[in-house]
Design a protein around this motif. Sequence first.
Motif, mmCIF file in Angstrom:
data_model
loop_
_atom_site.group_PDB
_atom_site.id
_atom_site.type_symbol
_atom_site.label_atom_id
_atom_site.label_comp_id
_atom_site.label_asym_id
_atom_site.label_seq_id
_atom_site.Cartn_x
_atom_site.Cartn_y
_atom_site.Cartn_z
ATOM 1 N N ASN A 17 0.674 -1.189 -0.021
ATOM 2 C CA ASN A 17 0.018 0.124 -0.291
ATOM 3 C C ASN A 17 0.934 1.305 0.103
ATOM 4 N N THR A 18 2.050 1.316 0.862
ATOM 5 C CA THR A 18 2.926 2.387 0.862
ATOM 6 C C THR A 18 4.175 1.918 0.902
ATOM 7 N N GLY A 19 4.385 0.773 0.910
ATOM 8 C CA GLY A 19 5.642 0.135 0.855
ATOM 9 C C GLY A 19 6.026 -0.090 -0.526
ATOM 10 N N LYS A 20 7.408 -0.126 -0.934
ATOM 11 C CA LYS A 20 7.735 -0.481 -2.419
ATOM 12 C C LYS A 20 8.811 -1.725 -2.515
ATOM 13 N N LEU A 21 8.494 -2.675 -3.548
ATOM 14 C CA LEU A 21 9.401 -3.802 -3.629
ATOM 15 C C LEU A 21 10.760 -3.188 -3.993
ATOM 16 N N ASN A 22 10.895 -1.953 -4.620
ATOM 17 C CA ASN A 22 12.420 -1.666 -4.778
ATOM 18 C C ASN A 22 13.029 -1.296 -3.555
ATOM 19 N N ASN A 23 12.419 -1.309 -2.639
ATOM 20 C CA ASN A 23 13.359 -0.969 -1.387
ATOM 21 C C ASN A 23 13.730 -2.215 -0.845
ATOM 22 N N LEU A 24 13.451 -3.369 -1.457
ATOM 23 C CA LEU A 24 14.114 -4.719 -1.100
ATOM 24 C C LEU A 24 15.035 -5.074 -2.281
ATOM 25 N N SER A 25 15.278 -4.410 -3.076
ATOM 26 C CA SER A 25 15.934 -4.741 -4.409
ATOM 27 C C SER A 25 17.303 -5.485 -3.910
ATOM 28 N N LYS A 26 17.822 -5.187 -2.743
ATOM 29 C CA LYS A 26 19.386 -5.730 -2.798
ATOM 30 C C LYS A 26 19.054 -7.053 -1.986
ATOM 31 N N VAL A 27 17.844 -7.382 -1.599
ATOM 32 C CA VAL A 27 17.924 -8.543 -0.681
ATOM 33 C C VAL A 27 16.582 -9.228 -1.323
ATOM 34 N N ILE A 28 15.877 -9.026 -2.171
ATOM 35 C CA ILE A 28 14.526 -9.791 -2.558
ATOM 36 C C ILE A 28 14.852 -11.035 -2.885
ATOM 37 N N ASP A 29 16.165 -11.562 -3.329
ATOM 38 C CA ASP A 29 16.345 -12.936 -3.806
ATOM 39 C C ASP A 29 16.632 -13.747 -2.567
ATOM 40 N N ARG A 30 16.824 -13.005 -1.403
ATOM 41 C CA ARG A 30 17.408 -13.931 -0.426
ATOM 42 C C ARG A 30 16.245 -13.957 0.859
ATOM 43 N N ILE A 31 15.108 -13.417 0.677
ATOM 44 C CA ILE A 31 14.155 -13.590 1.421
ATOM 45 C C ILE A 31 12.801 -14.074 0.872
ATOM 46 N N ASN A 32 11.858 -14.436 1.899
ATOM 47 C CA ASN A 32 10.691 -14.868 1.462
ATOM 48 C C ASN A 32 9.674 -13.776 1.643
ATOM 49 N N PHE A 33 9.208 -13.368 0.433
ATOM 50 C CA PHE A 33 8.439 -12.157 0.322
ATOM 51 C C PHE A 33 6.926 -12.552 0.102
ATOM 52 N N ILE A 34 6.115 -12.162 1.146
ATOM 53 C CA ILE A 34 4.467 -12.455 1.014
ATOM 54 C C ILE A 34 3.897 -11.146 0.729
ATOM 55 N N ARG A 35 3.220 -10.952 -0.256
ATOM 56 C CA ARG A 35 2.315 -9.697 -0.490
ATOM 57 C C ARG A 35 0.972 -10.059 0.278
ATOM 58 N N GLY A 36 0.829 -9.504 1.178
ATOM 59 C CA GLY A 36 -0.509 -9.873 1.919
ATOM 60 C C GLY A 36 -0.765 -8.618 3.055
ATOM 61 N N ASP A 37 -1.891 -8.934 3.815
ATOM 62 C CA ASP A 37 -2.332 -7.949 4.732
ATOM 63 C C ASP A 37 -2.386 -8.295 6.015
ATOM 64 N N ILE A 38 -1.990 -7.439 7.023
ATOM 65 C CA ILE A 38 -1.855 -7.825 8.354
ATOM 66 C C ILE A 38 -3.457 -8.331 9.218
ATOM 67 N N ARG A 39 -4.359 -7.637 7.970
ATOM 68 C CA ARG A 39 -5.824 -7.857 8.536
ATOM 69 C C ARG A 39 -6.384 -9.197 8.128
ATOM 70 N N ASP A 40 -5.419 -9.933 7.490
ATOM 71 C CA ASP A 40 -5.692 -11.216 6.886
ATOM 72 C C ASP A 40 -5.165 -12.427 8.108
ATOM 73 N N THR A 41 -6.013 -12.944 8.934
ATOM 74 C CA THR A 41 -5.608 -13.645 10.019
ATOM 75 C C THR A 41 -5.069 -15.201 9.394
ATOM 76 N N LYS A 42 -5.854 -15.626 8.442
ATOM 77 C CA LYS A 42 -5.429 -16.856 8.098
ATOM 78 C C LYS A 42 -3.945 -16.660 7.302
ATOM 79 N N LEU A 43 -3.568 -15.652 6.675
ATOM 80 C CA LEU A 43 -2.312 -15.379 5.841
ATOM 81 C C LEU A 43 -1.242 -15.334 6.812
ATOM 82 N N LEU A 44 -1.450 -14.682 8.217
ATOM 83 C CA LEU A 44 -0.437 -14.548 9.185
ATOM 84 C C LEU A 44 -0.317 -16.039 9.929
#
Length: 309
Positions: free
Chosen positions: A34-61
Motif C-alpha cells: 500500500n505504501t511500501g515499495k518492492l524496490n526498497n528490497l531490491s538488494k535482498v529480494i532474492d534472499r528473503i521470502n516475500f509475501i504480498r499480504g495484509d495484516i488484517r488477514d488472520t489466515k495469512l498470518l
Amino acid sequence: MKFAVTGGAGFIGSHLIKYLIDEGHNVTAIDNLNTGKLNNLSKVIDRINFIRGDIRDTKLLQENLRGVDGVFHEAALASVQESFTKIQEYNEVNVQGTENILKTAKEYGFKVVYASSSSVYGNPTKIPIQEDDPKNPINPYAQTKLDDEKLAAKYAKEGVRVIGLRYFNVFGERQSQQYAGVIKKFLKKARNGEAPIINGDGTQTRDFVYVGDVVRANVLAMMSNVDHAFFNVGTATTITVNELADLIVGEFGLDIKPVHGPGLPGDVHTTKADITLAKKLLNWEPRVEIRDWLKQAISEKGNLDSIID
C-alpha cells in the motif's frame, strides 16, 4: 534465527530486513505494498521470502508465522493528516492488525517487537519525555498507537512476549512522506532552488533519530531478556523546524528564506526523548546525529537521491 517483518517493504522495515539478512538470519517479509515499495528490497529480494499480504488477514498470518522465532511488526498506516479522514481504516489496520499479530504470537509462542510512536504522549507535560509520562494523543493516528499499547499490555499478561518501541522522528535513506516527511520535503525544495515551506511558525522542536539506529534498537529488543516493556527510541536532542530549514538551505548554498504557512491539525509542538531506559535495559543508544547526516547526504548526490526520490 527465523524472523518475520511486517511492513517489510516500507521505510524502516526494509532497512531492518537488510540488517537481519546481513547477520545471516532467515527472513519473511509481509507487505501489502500500500505504501511500501518492492524496490526498497531490491538488494535482498532474492534472499528473503516475500509475501504480498495484509495484516488484517488472520489466515495469512497463521500460515506464514508458524515456526518463526520473532516478529518485527512495522506495518501501519502512518499519516497524521490522513488519519483524520480515514479513522475506521486506521483502526482496522493499526489496531485490529496489531491484535492479529499478538493473537498469533500467543498461539505460536514467538516474541513481538513492534513500532509504537512518541505521538502517544501528545503535547508532553515535561521535557525530556519519560516512558511513564502521561499519554494524551491529539490525533487519530496517535490514538491507534495508544490502543496498540493497551493491547500489548493485555496480551503480555496472557504470556505474550511483546516490546513496544516508541519511535520519535525517524529519518534516513528511502524515508517516506509519513516518517519525518519534513526532511524529504525540505530537501526536494532546496535541490530545486525553491524555498522550504514550513507549517506554522517553525518553533516546533523535533527529536530526529536515524533509521539505522532504530534498526539496532529493534534487534537489541528482540534479542534481550526483556519480555514486556515500552521504550523511547530517540536521541535526547532536538532541532527546531526553522533550524532544520536553515541548515538545509545553507548546505545547498542558497540565499532564500523559508515560506511559512498555517499549522497542521494534530501536530505536536515539542518532542524530546529521555532514552535512559533503553540505554539501561537494551544497551542501546543512537550513533548518528541529524545535522552531521544531512551535511554528508547533501554533499553526496547519490545518497541524496536515495532520500528524495
